[in-house]
Design a protein around this motif. Structure first.
Motif, PDB file in Angstrom:
ATOM      1  N   TYR A   1       0.816  -1.213   0.000  1.00 31.59           N
ATOM      2  CA  TYR A   1       0.000   0.000   0.000  1.00 31.59           C
ATOM      3  C   TYR A   1       0.854   1.269   0.000  1.00 31.59           C
ATOM      4  N   ASP A   2       2.115   1.168   0.454  1.00 36.18           N
ATOM      5  CA  ASP A   2       2.983   2.349   0.493  1.00 36.18           C
ATOM      6  C   ASP A   2       3.215   2.934  -0.905  1.00 36.18           C
ATOM      7  N   MET A   3       3.079   2.110  -1.934  1.00 38.82           N
ATOM      8  CA  MET A   3       3.410   2.578  -3.286  1.00 38.82           C
ATOM      9  C   MET A   3       2.641   3.836  -3.658  1.00 38.82           C
ATOM     10  N   GLU A   4       1.402   3.913  -3.211  1.00 38.81           N
ATOM     11  CA  GLU A   4       0.581   5.070  -3.575  1.00 38.81           C
ATOM     12  C   GLU A   4       0.952   6.320  -2.771  1.00 38.81           C
ATOM     13  N   LEU A   5       1.827   6.181  -1.799  1.00 38.82           N
ATOM     14  CA  LEU A   5       2.264   7.332  -1.010  1.00 38.82           C
ATOM     15  C   LEU A   5       3.429   8.063  -1.677  1.00 38.82           C
ATOM     16  N   TYR A   6       3.888   7.513  -2.803  1.00 35.99           N
ATOM     17  CA  TYR A   6       5.039   8.090  -3.512  1.00 35.99           C
ATOM     18  C   TYR A   6       4.652   8.481  -4.937  1.00 35.99           C
ATOM     19  N   GLU A   7       5.311   9.528  -5.423  1.00 36.63           N
ATOM     20  CA  GLU A   7       5.245   9.871  -6.848  1.00 36.63           C
ATOM     21  C   GLU A   7       6.348   9.078  -7.546  1.00 36.63           C
TER      22      GLU A   7
END
Length: 426
Positions: free
Chosen positions: A383-389
């Motif tokens: 889920y962390d992937m969506e916290l990054y550009e």
């Protein structure tokens, strides 16, 4: 006047309810709350735009997120022992609350939800979650070897949050065989759940006897007819029969396991890509073993190995750097992300940098992935992937290529700022 807590009576609600017992505050669950109905109303969405629970209604307005609600309740009493007796106590309490959330709760839920059909079951992802949870429990076990509670000599908010986050693990997933590896964690958990203020809220707690099976639509398995001895084996019939009877329970278990075994899962799409001349493990060994002349040896070796057809490089930038005001929390956040990336270890290499001498700290990363896109199973499961550009590195641009070199090397200063921390995923 009672504060009203909207949501389900589960481990997230327990945090506030237990904190209320210790604080002497009256918190009651909202009556007639129906998940999927009550939380979709206009009135509820005004309290939490995401429609998630729990939400606490206070005289000063609503509060959502279970840890924030528990903090609010504990601070309704000045000098509350739940919040420690000094600034360092408070910092350690916050530290363990973050640990309970990022290192325990995340991995327990990642293990549990697919088992009950609430998320897609992927065996490598489950194995990664269990491995990450075990690492967290090992660290916790070491801390508790010389401590009864997480901070100080009495229950604090950290103990309430961690115990609630361990609850699903102990009651649904972690059998005695599993938890016996962590005796101090066992002692700690059973000590806490048997405290009077915990018991008032949670009630009796029993440890799981088995891991729930992955949900299946198949009916009861039966021993297959083909398992019977063939006619040509007639001379050995009596011996076979005696052996069969001696091992009947085991044979039945094996047959049932075979019957219930899922069909072989398709290979990871990345394994079906054309072979690449770049051997990722060779690069990881070179990176790990290069202690001097890093540019001349490791960086040069990387570009000699790099296969732009079989691999791609990606930069990532954390979207919410303004929230990174506490150094150890920021570093823990990055550490949790790398643990959740375990399922991609066969297909990826990464560097994560925490940048800045003073808050807010910036988090930036470089990732090498098999294939030309970020793997879909990573996007789906981490889920962390969506916290990054995310942006793909353009290696025709010499500045971007040099930025890759600097990030692999942990060059300092990086983009004009000091490095607070550098972590490697390999």
């Amino acid at each position: 006047m009672a504060l009203i807590l909207h949501g389900l009576r589960n481990k997230n609600a327990y945090k506030a309810l237990i904190a209320a017992e210790y604080t002497g505050v009256d918190v009651k669950m909202a009556e007639n709350f129906e998940m999927g109905v009550s939380n979709k109303t206009l009135e509820f969405v005004k309290m939490n735009p995401l429609g998630k629970v729990p939400v606490l209604v206070t005289p000063d307005g609503p509060v959502f997120e279970s840890n924030a609600i528990a903090r609010y309740v504990s601070h309704l009493k000045s000098d509350n022992p739940l919040n420690g007796s000094s600034l360092i106590d408070y910092a350690h309490i916050e530290q363990w609350i973050d640990f309970a959330t990022l290192e325990v709760d995340v991995h327990v839920l990642a293990w549990f939800r697919p088992r009950i059909g609430r998320a897609l079951y992927i065996k490598p992802a489950e194995e990664a979650s269990i491995a990450a949870l075990k690492r967290a429990l090992e660290a916790l076990n070491k801390h508790l070897a010389s401590a009864t509670f997480l901070v100080g000599h009495s229950v604090t908010l950290a103990d309430i949050v961690l115990t609630c986050n361990l609850l699903i693990g102990f009651t649904q997933l972690m059998t005695k065989d599993f938890t016996s590896e962590f005796p101090h964690v066992e002692r700690y958990f059973w000590t806490l759940v048997n405290q009077p203020n915990f018991q008032k809220v949670i009630g009796e707690v029993k440890q799981s006897l088995a891991i729930p099976p992955v949900q299946s639509t198949k009916g009861p398995a039966q021993v297959k007819e083909s398992a019977k001895p063939k006619a040509k084996e007639e001379p050995k019939k009596e011996a076979k029969k005696a052996e069969k009877e001696a091992h009947e329970p085991k044979a039945k278990e094996v047959a049932e396991e075979e019957e219930e075994a899922p069909k072989p899962k398709p290979k990871n799409p990345l394994d079906l890509l054309p072979p690449s001349p770049m051997v990722l493990d060779d690069w990881k060994r070179l990176y790990s073993n290069t202690k001097t002349n890093f540019r001349e040896v490791a960086i040069k070796g990387f570009w000699d190995m790099y296969d732009p057809e079989g691999y791609s490089l990606w930069f990532c930038d954390y979207k919410y750097n303004d929230e990174n005001t506490v150094s150890f929390v920021t570093m823990n956040k990055v550490g949790g992300f790398l643990q959740r990336m375990d399922l991609a270890r066969k297909y990826a290499f990464g560097k994560m940098l925490v940048i800045g001498s003073n808050p807010p700290y910036k988090v930036k990363g470089l990732w090498l992935f098999r294939g030309q896109e970020i793997p879909k199973f990573v996007l789906d499961e981490v889920y962390d992937m969506e916290l990054y550009e995310w942006r793909k590195a353009d290696l025709a641009d010499e500045e971007q290529k040099e930025r890759v070199n600097q990030m692999i090397e942990d060059q300092e200063p990086f983009e004009g700022e000091a490095l607070l921390d550098a972590k490697c995923f390999k």
